[in-house]
Each structure stands twice: as structure tokens, then as C-alpha cells.
Scaffold this motif. Structure first.
Motif, PDB file in Angstrom:
ATOM      1  N   ILE A 137     -29.854  33.023 -63.691  1.00 18.56           N
ATOM      2  CA  ILE A 137     -29.149  32.525 -62.506  1.00 18.56           C
ATOM      3  C   ILE A 137     -29.949  31.382 -61.880  1.00 18.56           C
ATOM      4  O   ILE A 137     -29.397  30.352 -61.495  1.00 18.56           O
ATOM      5  CB  ILE A 137     -28.921  33.660 -61.483  1.00 18.56           C
ATOM      6  CG1 ILE A 137     -27.957  34.717 -62.037  1.00 18.56           C
ATOM      7  CG2 ILE A 137     -28.438  33.110 -60.149  1.00 18.56           C
ATOM      8  CD1 ILE A 137     -26.520  34.266 -62.186  1.00 18.56           C
ATOM      9  N   LYS A 152     -23.734  32.643 -58.438  1.00 24.44           N
ATOM     10  CA  LYS A 152     -23.183  34.003 -58.527  1.00 24.44           C
ATOM     11  C   LYS A 152     -21.715  34.025 -58.117  1.00 24.44           C
ATOM     12  O   LYS A 152     -20.876  34.648 -58.776  1.00 24.44           O
ATOM     13  CB  LYS A 152     -23.995  34.957 -57.658  1.00 24.44           C
ATOM     14  CG  LYS A 152     -25.385  35.211 -58.194  1.00 24.44           C
ATOM     15  CD  LYS A 152     -26.185  36.075 -57.239  1.00 24.44           C
ATOM     16  CE  LYS A 152     -27.620  36.249 -57.703  1.00 24.44           C
ATOM     17  NZ  LYS A 152     -28.402  37.036 -56.750  1.00 24.44           N
ATOM     18  N   SER A 156     -18.532  34.778 -60.530  1.00 25.25           N
ATOM     19  CA  SER A 156     -17.599  35.841 -60.158  1.00 25.25           C
ATOM     20  C   SER A 156     -16.163  35.325 -60.166  1.00 25.25           C
ATOM     21  O   SER A 156     -15.259  35.979 -60.713  1.00 25.25           O
ATOM     22  CB  SER A 156     -17.963  36.390 -58.772  1.00 25.25           C
ATOM     23  OG  SER A 156     -17.022  37.365 -58.372  1.00 25.25           O
TER      24      SER A 156
END
Length: 170
Positions: A137, A152, A156
């Protein structure tokens, strides 16, 4: 020589060609994957070569405190891949490039590559870096030039979009 100078030189890309090659060698496969994913139809080896040239010319700008060598090299590769992809597209396609493509038939909906093309440019970059180039990440955030939270959230959203496209109705 001061401690600060020693740390900088230890983290900076090597100044001589042979050592620079050894420094980038572990990252070449990931660079090639990112180039191939982001510039479909372009020559990935040309993109990697151009990326290496840019990295060599900008090696003094590398700052290990801002990210890993991998994330720095992949950010350069992503930039070069975007440039190559732009050169491949006719001007008429530029406005519609990021528009989602509606897929009605089941075969097209289960095709992952086809589903990936419906993601926004930012989502595709996040998916390519995280899943295809196997970046963390943190490194994905460095490549994208954003925060880890943004990565993130983007991943998603991309997963939700792909899930809806790839679901097979019963």
C-alpha cells in the motif's frame, strides 16, 4: 564527510552505469508488468527502457526517505506508460477513455481484463500496482502520488466495481 552525506550516498542510486544496472535489476520485472498493464498495445520494453533512461537522468532526485527504490522506479514507469498510451489513442477517444463500458452479456462480464477496462484511470493504476506489480500500500501510494488512505479507498471502490461486473446472475 558528514553522517548526512554518508546516509544520502548510501541510499542514492549509484552514479556509475554498471552499479546502477545492478541497483535497478531487481525491479525490472515489476517495471515490465506495470508498463504492459498500463499501456496495452505499446512496446513494454521500450517503456521500460525509457523509464530507465529517465531514472538515470534523474537519479540525483531520488530520496529514500520518500519511498523505496521500487516505488520510485515504478512511478517513473507508470508516467512513461501513460505517455505511451496517449500516443496510441486517437484524439477522438480521449473524452470517452474513462467512461465505464456497459456489458450486457455474461461472457463479457466474467472476463477480468474486460472488467478492468471499466475502472477509472486511478483505480486501474491502484489495481495494477497492488495486485499485478505486487507493491505494498505504501509503495502504491508513492507511485500514485497520494496518501495510503486514498489507495485503500481507491482499491475498495475498484473491488466493489469489479465484484458487481463479475457476478454471475443465477
Amino acid at each position: 564527510m558528514s553522517t548526512m552525506t554518508n546516509e544520502r550516498s548510501a541510499n542514492a542510486p549509484p552514479a556509475d552505469g554498471a552499479t546502477f544496472v545492478a541497483w535497478v535489476r531487481p525491479h525490472l520485472a515489476a517495471m515490465a508488468r506495470v508498463a504492459a498493464r498500463l499501456a496495452v498495445g505499446a512496446d513494454r520494453d521500450d517503456i521500460v527502457q525509457e523509464s530507465l533512461t529517465r531514472a538515470w537522468m534523474k537519479r540525483d532526485q531520488y530520496d529514500a526517505s520518500r519511498g523505496t527504490a521500487s516505488s520510485w522506479l515504478l512511478a517513473i514507469t507508470a508516467d512513461q506508460a501513460r505517455k505511451a498510451a496517449r500516443r496510441l489513442r486517437p484524439v477522438a477517444e480521449l473524452d470517452d477513455h474513462d467512461a465505464p463500458v456497459a456489458r450486457q452479456d455474461v461472457e463479457a462480464r466474467v472476463d477480468v481484463d474486460q472488467a478492468l477496462t471499466t475502472l477509472s484511470t486511478r483505480q486501474r493504476l491502484a489495481v495494477d500496482c497492488y495486485y499485478f506489480a505486487d507493491l505494498s500500500i505504501t509503495d502504491t501510494a508513492a507511485v500514485m502520488g497520494c496518501s495510503e488512505g486514498t489507495v485503500k479507498s481507491t482499491l475498495s471502490d475498484a473491488r466493489a466495481r469489479l465484484r458487481s461486473l463479475l457476478e454471475v446472475s443465477e
